[in-house]
Structure formats: structure tokens, C-alpha cells
Design a protein around this motif. Structure first.
Motif, mmCIF file in Angstrom:
data_model
loop_
_atom_site.group_PDB
_atom_site.id
_atom_site.type_symbol
_atom_site.label_atom_id
_atom_site.label_comp_id
_atom_site.label_asym_id
_atom_site.label_seq_id
_atom_site.Cartn_x
_atom_site.Cartn_y
_atom_site.Cartn_z
ATOM 1 N N MET A 42 0.850 -1.180 0.000
ATOM 2 C CA MET A 42 0.000 0.000 0.000
ATOM 3 C C MET A 42 0.889 1.234 0.000
ATOM 4 S SD MET A 42 -2.848 -1.260 -0.390
ATOM 5 C CE MET A 42 -3.764 0.250 -0.415
ATOM 6 N N GLN B 115 -10.277 2.471 -7.491
ATOM 7 C CA GLN B 115 -9.819 1.535 -6.470
ATOM 8 C C GLN B 115 -9.492 0.196 -7.113
ATOM 9 O OE1 GLN B 115 -12.990 1.520 -3.473
ATOM 10 N NE2 GLN B 115 -11.458 2.433 -2.107
ATOM 11 N N GLU C 237 1.253 7.529 -0.308
ATOM 12 C CA GLU C 237 0.337 8.474 -0.930
ATOM 13 C C GLU C 237 -0.746 7.679 -1.650
ATOM 14 O OE1 GLU C 237 4.337 10.058 -2.691
ATOM 15 O OE2 GLU C 237 3.752 8.114 -1.928
ATOM 16 N N THR C 238 -1.825 8.339 -1.975
ATOM 17 C CA THR C 238 -2.913 7.688 -2.692
ATOM 18 C C THR C 238 -2.836 8.082 -4.163
ATOM 19 O OG1 THR C 238 -4.274 7.842 -0.717
ATOM 20 C CG2 THR C 238 -5.410 7.418 -2.784
ATOM 21 N N HIS D 165 -5.887 3.855 -10.493
ATOM 22 C CA HIS D 165 -5.098 2.691 -10.861
ATOM 23 C C HIS D 165 -5.342 2.432 -12.341
ATOM 24 C CE1 HIS D 165 -4.315 1.487 -6.645
ATOM 25 N NE2 HIS D 165 -5.459 2.105 -6.431
#
Length: 189
Positions: A10, A64, A13-14, A18
């Protein structure tokens, strides 16, 4: 038989999203030759060593990544029997629309090679046959090295980079983070 999907670390940062793609990733010795070719352009644009690849088939953009996605994409590829192929890349050039300020600076081959596109079509047929809604795609064999102002219109000839493409990889391109996470691999015979 593909390698089992790997547990994804994981990121701190986000990512914005994707982006799952089937790609060919050059081995370290080919990466070194690609970097030497790039240095001949005498540019200061950031060389993308950590994310060098040749896109074979873009699959899906999603906010996600669900654990089942890699498995669902890999299932139709069981028993994939596509031959490994040789690629020769020998010219630096620019891709993308002229109106874009930062354009892809790429390494291509001056000789046509139908194998990457044939692999793309094989993957597409298998995925579509399994009921997965993947857009059709055509492959122009290239590796994006950097983004920046265009190279000369005629391109820059470089010593040939020979690459034996013998593996297909499903990656998660973490958009906005500049990282690729391998999810599964398939050998090419």
C-alpha cells in the motif's frame, strides 16, 4: 503458468487512479542500453528508468484496485502459448499531439515488427472471449523514456537496442505517483 499475483504494497500516498496494463518490461541489461541511447539526445528531461515498459494492452482505469481484478484478468490467459520475439529499437522520436507542452519522448524501431501487435490482438481476443469489456488497441512498439519538448522532427538515430521479449506482465500503474506494481507475469515461449 503465470506467477501468482503478488501482494500489493500500500503506497504512502494515494494514487489518482489505478491503470492496469499488460506490458513487456525490459531486463536490466536492456534498460542500461536504453539509457545509453537516451543520453545521446543530450537532454535534461527526467529519464523514467523505474517505469520503462512497452505497453501491449491497456485494460482498465479504476479509482480503487479490487483484489479480484488481477485474477479475473489472468484467468483467460491460462495456457497462453505466444512465442517470445526480438525487438530492435534504434530511433529517438516524439509522440503525442503537437499542442501538448510535455510530449512523450520515445525509443522506437525504424523497422516494422508485427509481433507486439499480434500479442495485443491475442490478449484482446482472449479477454473479450471471456466477456471482459476491454477496448481494442493497436501497438506501435516503443518505450517512453521521458516527457518534454519535442525532439527534432526527423528523430535521432541511435545504436540498435536489441531486446528479447520473453515475458508479459500485468502492472498497476499508480497514476500520479510514477510507480508500477507488477501483479502477475506470464512467460512467452
Amino acid at each position: 503458468m503465470p506467477d501468482a499475483p503478488q501482494a500489493q504494497e500500500m503506497p504512502q500516498e494515494t494514487p489518482r487512479e489505478h491503470f492496469l496494463l499488460f506490458v513487456a518490461i525490459p531486463p536490466p541489461e536492456v534498460v542500461a542500453r536504453i539509457e545509453a541511447a537516451w543520453q545521446l539526445a543530450q537532454r535534461r528531461d527526467r529519464f523514467r528508468r523505474a517505469t520503462l515498459h512497452m505497453t501491449i494492452l491497456p485494460v482498465i482505469r479504476t479509482p480503487q484496485l479490487q483484489p479480484w481484478m488481477a485474477e479475473a484478468l489472468g484467468r483467460p490467459l491460462e495456457g497462453l502459448d505466444f512465442p517470445a520475439f526480438d525487438l530492435v529499437l534504434d530511433q529517438l522520436t516524439t509522440f503525442g499531439p503537437p499542442r501538448r507542452r510535455d510530449r512523450p519522448l520515445v525509443l522506437v524501431g525504424r523497422q516494422e515488427n508485427p509481433a507486439p501487435d499480434a500479442l495485443c490482438q491475442t490478449l484482446w481476443q482472449r479477454l473479450a472471449g471471456a466477456g471482459l469489456g476491454v477496448a481494442r488497441h493497436r501497438v506501435t512498439p516503443h518505450v517512453t523514456l521521458a516527457y518534454g519538448k519535442p525532439l527534432p522532427p526527423q528523430g535521432i538515430a541511435v545504436p540498435p537496442v536489441h531486446w528479447r521479449v520473453d515475458q508479459l506482465t500485468l502492472i498497476d500503474n499508480l497514476q500520479g505517483l510514477g510507480r508500477h506494481v507488477p501483479l502477475a507475469r506470464w512467460p512467452l515461449r
